[in-house]
Scaffold this motif. Sequence first.
Motif, short mmCIF file in Angstrom:
data_model
loop_
_atom_site.label_atom_id
_atom_site.label_comp_id
_atom_site.label_asym_id
_atom_site.label_seq_id
_atom_site.Cartn_x
_atom_site.Cartn_y
_atom_site.Cartn_z
N ALA A 162 23.60 44.26 109.26
CA ALA A 162 22.27 44.41 109.85
C ALA A 162 22.37 45.27 111.10
O ALA A 162 23.27 45.07 111.92
N VAL A 163 21.45 46.21 111.25
CA VAL A 163 21.56 47.20 112.31
C VAL A 163 20.33 47.19 113.21
O VAL A 163 19.19 47.37 112.74
N HIS A 164 20.57 46.98 114.51
CA HIS A 164 19.53 47.18 115.53
C HIS A 164 19.35 48.69 115.70
O HIS A 164 20.29 49.40 116.09
N LEU A 165 18.14 49.19 115.39
CA LEU A 165 17.80 50.58 115.65
C LEU A 165 17.07 50.63 116.99
O LEU A 165 16.02 50.02 117.13
N GLU A 166 17.61 51.34 117.95
CA GLU A 166 17.00 51.38 119.28
C GLU A 166 15.62 52.02 119.20
O GLU A 166 15.47 53.18 118.82
N LEU A 167 14.60 51.20 119.52
CA LEU A 167 13.20 51.62 119.41
C LEU A 167 12.88 52.18 118.02
O LEU A 167 12.02 53.03 117.85
N GLY A 168 13.61 51.69 117.02
CA GLY A 168 13.36 52.07 115.64
C GLY A 168 13.89 53.41 115.23
O GLY A 168 13.59 53.88 114.12
N THR A 169 14.71 54.05 116.06
CA THR A 169 15.15 55.42 115.78
C THR A 169 16.57 55.45 115.20
O THR A 169 17.32 54.49 115.30
N GLY A 170 16.92 56.61 114.64
CA GLY A 170 18.29 56.82 114.18
C GLY A 170 18.61 56.26 112.82
O GLY A 170 19.80 56.18 112.45
N ALA A 171 17.61 55.90 112.04
CA ALA A 171 17.86 55.27 110.75
C ALA A 171 18.73 56.13 109.83
O ALA A 171 19.67 55.65 109.21
N LEU A 172 18.42 57.40 109.75
CA LEU A 172 19.15 58.26 108.83
C LEU A 172 20.57 58.52 109.29
O LEU A 172 21.49 58.62 108.47
N ASP A 173 20.78 58.60 110.60
CA ASP A 173 22.14 58.75 111.13
C ASP A 173 22.98 57.52 110.80
O ASP A 173 24.16 57.63 110.46
N VAL A 174 22.37 56.34 110.92
CA VAL A 174 23.08 55.10 110.60
C VAL A 174 23.48 55.09 109.13
O VAL A 174 24.62 54.75 108.77
#
Length: 302
Positions: A162-174
């Motif tokens: 499970a991944v915390h996306l900071e302010l919902g960003t960076g999904a594709l990089d993750v």
Amino acid sequence: MNAVRTVLGDVPPERLGVCDAHDHVFFASPRLPGQELAGVRAARAELTAFREQGGGAVVQWTPYGLGRRAADLPALSRETGVHLMAATGLHQDVHYDEDTLAALRGRLAEVFVTELTRGIGTSGVRAGLVKVAGGFHALDAHARWSMAAAAEAHHATGAPVAVHLELGTGALDVLDLLCGELGVPPQRVILGHLNRSPDLVVHRQAAESGCYLAFDGPSRAHHATDWRMPDAVRALAEAGHGDQVLLGGDTTTAAARSVDGGPGMPYLLRRVVPRLARAVGEDLVRRILTRNPARAFAVPWH
């Protein structure tokens, strides 16, 4: 056979019931002084309030070193009748002191695997997922280190990441890192906080990988507002990705608990669910609360 690893042991996924897929029973960070979720009595009251709204399970995303109080979770689960899952993993580096991080160098994956298979500390409670975190529109060295360890732990145990996306960003990089470079199957990855960045194109691109997308936590002053979340979920459903959506409350401060005057865990079922049902229908919401988390968190442990 797939099972969900709860604090009381492995259970069949269909036994979870209505699931808050991202929340915190206990949480303490130096970034939130004076707002620790640390009291057992308050935790019991919050879980009871959630149960009274029809809740059946809560997935605690509190990772290593942030006040998980794992030894207290089994009794709380028994007393309230709510299934609880505990997490291993590591948050962003700003939540830790240098000594804590230095002590984990060279052994982070080993710590994760131990907590997934043998238990957290001396509690005997085995974690059921690995929680890690990205940065704001980027992955720094700390994020890459922790995600590499999470991937190693997944390959050793089958645990979801499970991944915390900071302010919902960076999904594709993750996803590029975890699923591309590190080989974690997308269906074992859960992206959190997508409600905070309601970019429908990115949501759909992420969903096309096969991962799960969590919309978790009511709005804050600096986040996208709640009224955009139903439209985002509807867009995913219309594109054929409704079975990948998860919902959570993400209660991280004492002031946010319902027993202290905040929305807390019950808000998810009391207000968010009816609002979402108006947009996408009760049947899909029921699946999002029950079938989706049952699949997302149930794995063939090895």
